[in-house]
Design a protein around this motif. Structure first.
Motif, PDB file in Angstrom:
ATOM      1  N   PHE A  94       0.854  -1.170   0.000  1.00  0.00           N
ATOM      2  CA  PHE A  94       0.000   0.000   0.000  1.00  0.00           C
ATOM      3  C   PHE A  94       0.899   1.232   0.000  1.00  0.00           C
ATOM      4  O   PHE A  94       1.465   1.609   1.016  1.00  0.00           O
ATOM      5  N   GLN A 101       1.894   0.807   8.929  1.00  0.00           N
ATOM      6  CA  GLN A 101       0.492   0.787   8.493  1.00  0.00           C
ATOM      7  C   GLN A 101       0.201  -0.386   7.572  1.00  0.00           C
ATOM      8  O   GLN A 101      -0.862  -0.992   7.636  1.00  0.00           O
ATOM      9  N   MET A 104      -0.305  -3.254   9.749  1.00  0.00           N
ATOM     10  CA  MET A 104      -1.543  -3.108  10.513  1.00  0.00           C
ATOM     11  C   MET A 104      -2.768  -3.444   9.660  1.00  0.00           C
ATOM     12  O   MET A 104      -3.759  -3.968  10.164  1.00  0.00           O
ATOM     13  N   VAL A 105      -2.698  -3.126   8.374  1.00  0.00           N
ATOM     14  CA  VAL A 105      -3.802  -3.483   7.478  1.00  0.00           C
ATOM     15  C   VAL A 105      -3.966  -5.002   7.445  1.00  0.00           C
ATOM     16  O   VAL A 105      -5.081  -5.517   7.460  1.00  0.00           O
ATOM     17  N   ALA A 107      -3.266  -6.976   9.877  1.00  0.00           N
ATOM     18  CA  ALA A 107      -3.832  -7.378  11.169  1.00  0.00           C
ATOM     19  C   ALA A 107      -5.292  -6.961  11.314  1.00  0.00           C
ATOM     20  O   ALA A 107      -5.998  -7.436  12.204  1.00  0.00           O
ATOM     21  N   HIS A 108      -5.747  -6.080  10.441  1.00  0.00           N
ATOM     22  CA  HIS A 108      -7.113  -5.563  10.541  1.00  0.00           C
ATOM     23  C   HIS A 108      -8.162  -6.672  10.466  1.00  0.00           C
ATOM     24  O   HIS A 108      -9.217  -6.604  11.074  1.00  0.00           O
ATOM     25  N   LEU A 109      -7.832  -7.709   9.700  1.00  0.00           N
ATOM     26  CA  LEU A 109      -8.746  -8.837   9.517  1.00  0.00           C
ATOM     27  C   LEU A 109      -9.211  -9.439  10.835  1.00  0.00           C
ATOM     28  O   LEU A 109     -10.365  -9.836  10.971  1.00  0.00           O
ATOM     29  N   ILE A 132      -2.916  -3.986  18.326  1.00  0.00           N
ATOM     30  CA  ILE A 132      -2.580  -4.257  16.926  1.00  0.00           C
ATOM     31  C   ILE A 132      -1.279  -3.570  16.542  1.00  0.00           C
ATOM     32  O   ILE A 132      -0.431  -4.134  15.855  1.00  0.00           O
ATOM     33  N   ARG A 168       3.298  -8.565   6.203  1.00  0.00           N
ATOM     34  CA  ARG A 168       1.896  -8.174   6.088  1.00  0.00           C
ATOM     35  C   ARG A 168       0.997  -9.399   5.970  1.00  0.00           C
ATOM     36  O   ARG A 168      -0.067  -9.476   6.577  1.00  0.00           O
ATOM     37  N   THR A 172      -2.074 -11.465   9.017  1.00  0.00           N
ATOM     38  CA  THR A 172      -3.441 -11.991   8.917  1.00  0.00           C
ATOM     39  C   THR A 172      -3.580 -13.316   9.669  1.00  0.00           C
ATOM     40  O   THR A 172      -4.628 -13.942   9.629  1.00  0.00           O
TER      41      THR A 172
END
Lengths: 262, 349
Positions: A94, A101, A104-105, A107-109, A132, A168, A172
């Motif tokens: 990204f 970040q 972290m995206v 880990a957002h899942l 997170i 990244r 997940t």
């Protein structure tokens, strides 16, 4: 190979684009805790296989099972949630975000609080956001990028971008990791580091790994089992020694003349 | 880290306090025209923030803002006008039940206006958010036009082309800046949260976002609905502020004004939106001069209505040509950057 629990199984998976059969009757069984490889010349359909397993393409025929569950035709986000993560051949980070970040995206899942928690500034939101952030730092630490956490992802050197993409994907919390040409564009030294790194994360995160790779040193060095694709057809499978000596594989890679001359 | 958060919290509190004092002062000392401009600034910032959330942060090129504003403005106006007034107002055809009798306090009316706009956002988003890029722009533009045509042709609900006059002017400086503050806090929270990271990820690379387990369609729809909500709130406040609305007010030009603020401020920058919101609103008023007859020496230029929009189009053209990322790009002014600036100055001295 002693038999273990099967993590991923594809049964006669076929993918057609109009009149072109990109992958024909692709059947594999991946056992838990293995590092296995998928190789083949350019355009053999390797990435198409990845796209089918991760839900980006729906197979024309056949079925895909993950941990005993039929995941054929599931959308990518659902497959990711089920525990399959991937990286891309041409790195897809990204670009607008920092290194942290990006992770972290991933880990957002697994995040429970969502937009309205954020809007209302609930304490549970701040708590989880902090967790997170810490978890993402730990992952960056594990791949050796913690010192670059606040850098822009775009500006990282090539090798670091590859590792960030893996970090990244690890965020997940996958059980099965697909790596699409992780060693592409790396020099021999970096490649060696990468091989150690892949073995390391496999142990540390208790993963099963399927990788596509052109670099034979990587494939032969870390894969326990290999499938060879050529024009969408599986032409050979087995352990590295067997593949190396297989005339069909040599033909696919080096041409018929090479076999006759040898 | 913790200390910094505490520091920022205190500084933000002080800033908000100082601004509230300024509003008190303005209310007493400034004339009605200037107060009106300040009100417009607040409304424009609300609208621009909501569009920036949709376009700048979630990457959805939407041109439907005027439609959401219209829904908000009509909903709110129908709710805050007393039934008796509505009876006198609907001269073409009498108002339909329940529009003829419904009545609510201003706060409830504005919230409902936002919710109606959000509902419209979800309804239109379900089919069109599968589109990307320019196609989405065209589809949402069509949506805004449909809303306007509906407003023109549903006389028992909207009083047709006559619109509403004499809407109660509840939207004073406190309401407007109050809602502006709420919008700001919510958008900042969203954008800086991990949810915001996911939205930005979808904007930057949708394929990768899907591979990270993000249900991109649902995230887009949610962001679109939140943006529509605040567009509806902005429309509601605008209606009450101007005390009159009619379908012609919600032409594409209205969307264009908001889009101009967002693009000029920087797609994906909240402070940029605020700065551009102030500058452009003030300029829009100040540039009325160019529409008056002007005499320069021997030359006499008659007043040309719409001239300021020409000037604005030119300004936008220059922004696109020479500073495409807008005033702030994707950067933000934070307390950290402010302090860094002072430190640098100090070293230079």
């Amino acid at each position: 190979m002693t038999s273990r629990e099967i993590v991923l199984e594809t049964k006669d998976v076929t993918m057609r684009f109009g009149g072109l059969t990109a992958v024909h009757k692709f059947s594999i069984q991946v056992q838990k805790g293995r590092i296995v490889g998928l190789i083949g010349p350019n355009g053999a359909g390797k990435t198409t296989c990845f796209n089918m397993i991760t839900g980006f393409y729906e197979p024309t025929e056949g079925s895909i099972h993950f941990m005993g569950e039929d995941i054929t035709g599931w959308p990518p986000h659902k497959i990711c949630k089920a525990g399959i993560a991937r990286t891309f051949q041409n790195i897809r980070l990204f670009a607008g975000g920092t290194v942290l970040q990006n992770v972290m995206v991933g880990a957002h899942l697994r995040q429970k609080t969502t937009w309205w928690h954020a809007m209302l500034s609930l304490p549970s939101f701040f708590k989880e956001e902090k967790e997170i952030r810490e978890k993402s730092y730990e992952l960056l630490d594990a791949v050796g990028l913690a010192h670059l956490a606040s850098e822009e992802a775009q500006g990282l050197p090539y090798g670091a971008q590859r590792r960030l993409e893996i970090a990244r994907a690890l965020a997940t919390e996958p059980r099965f990791l697909l790596l699409d040409e992780p060693a592409a564009g790396m020099n021999p030294h970096e490649t060696q580091e990468l091989m150690d790194f892949i073995k390391q994360i496999k142990e540390k995160f208790d993963l099963t790994i399927l990788l596509i790779e052109h670099d034979m040193k990587v494939v032969m060095g870390i894969c326990e089992h290999i499938w060879v694709l050529d024009y969408g057809v599986t032409i050979a499978e087995g352990d590295p020694e067997k593949i190396q000596g297989d005339p069909k594989v040599i033909e696919a890679y080096l041409g018929e003349e090479y076999l006759q001359n040898a | 880290m913790e200390d910094k958060r505490k520091r920022n919290l205190i500084l933000n509190g002080l800033l908000v306090g100082a601004f509230a004092l300024f509003l008190f002062w303005a209310q007493v000392n400034l004339d009605g025209y200037k107060i009106q401009i300040m009100n417009l600034i607040a409304v424009n910032i609300i609208l621009a923030l909501s569009l920036n959330l949709i376009y700048g942060f979630a990457g959805m090129f939407s041109l439907g803002h005027a439609g959401f504003m219209a829904i908000g403005a009509y909903t709110c106006a129908l709710l805050i006008m007393p039934p008796l007034q509505k009876q006198a107002l609907f001269i073409l055809e009498p108002a339909m039940w329940p529009f003829s009798v419904m009545h609510a306090p201003f706060l409830v009316a504005v919230i409902l206006a936002g919710l109606m706009a959000a509902l419209a956002g979800i309804l239109i988003g379900l089919p069109v958010l599968r589109l990307g890029g320019d196609y989405l722009g065209i589809a949402t533009l069509g949506f805004a036009e449909i809303i306007r045509v509906l407003a023109n042709n549903l006389p028992r609900m909207t009083n047709g082309a006559l619109g509403f006059k004499g809407i109660p002017d509840y939207a004073n400086i406190w309401w407007n800046y109050g809602w502006c503050f709420i919008t700001l806090v919510i958008v900042v929270r969203l954008v800086n949260s991990n949810y915001g990271n996911a939205l930005k990820a979808i904007r930057d690379d949708e394929v990768a976002a899907r591979a990270m387990g993000i249900n991109t369609f649902r995230y887009r729809l949610t962001a679109f609905a939140i943006g529509s909500f605040f567009a509806g709130v902005g429309g509601a406040l605008l209606g009450s502020l101007l005390t009159t609305i009619d379908p012609k007010m919600f032409l594409f030009l209205l969307t264009f004004n908001v889009l101009m603020i967002v693009v000029a401020g920087g797609l994906g920058s909240i402070t940029g939106t605020i700065i551009a919101g102030v500058i452009i609103t003030v300029l829009l008023e100040w540039l009325r001069i160019v529409e008056n007859p002007i005499t320069i020496g021997e030359f006499y230029i008659p007043g040309i209505p719409g001239m300021r929009m020409v000037v604005f189009s030119l300004a936008l053209l220059f922004i696109i040509l020479f500073r495409r990322q807008g005033i702030m790009g994707r950067k933000e002014i934070t307390w950290d950057t402010v302090f860094a600036l002072f430190r640098k100055r100090g070293v230079e001295k």
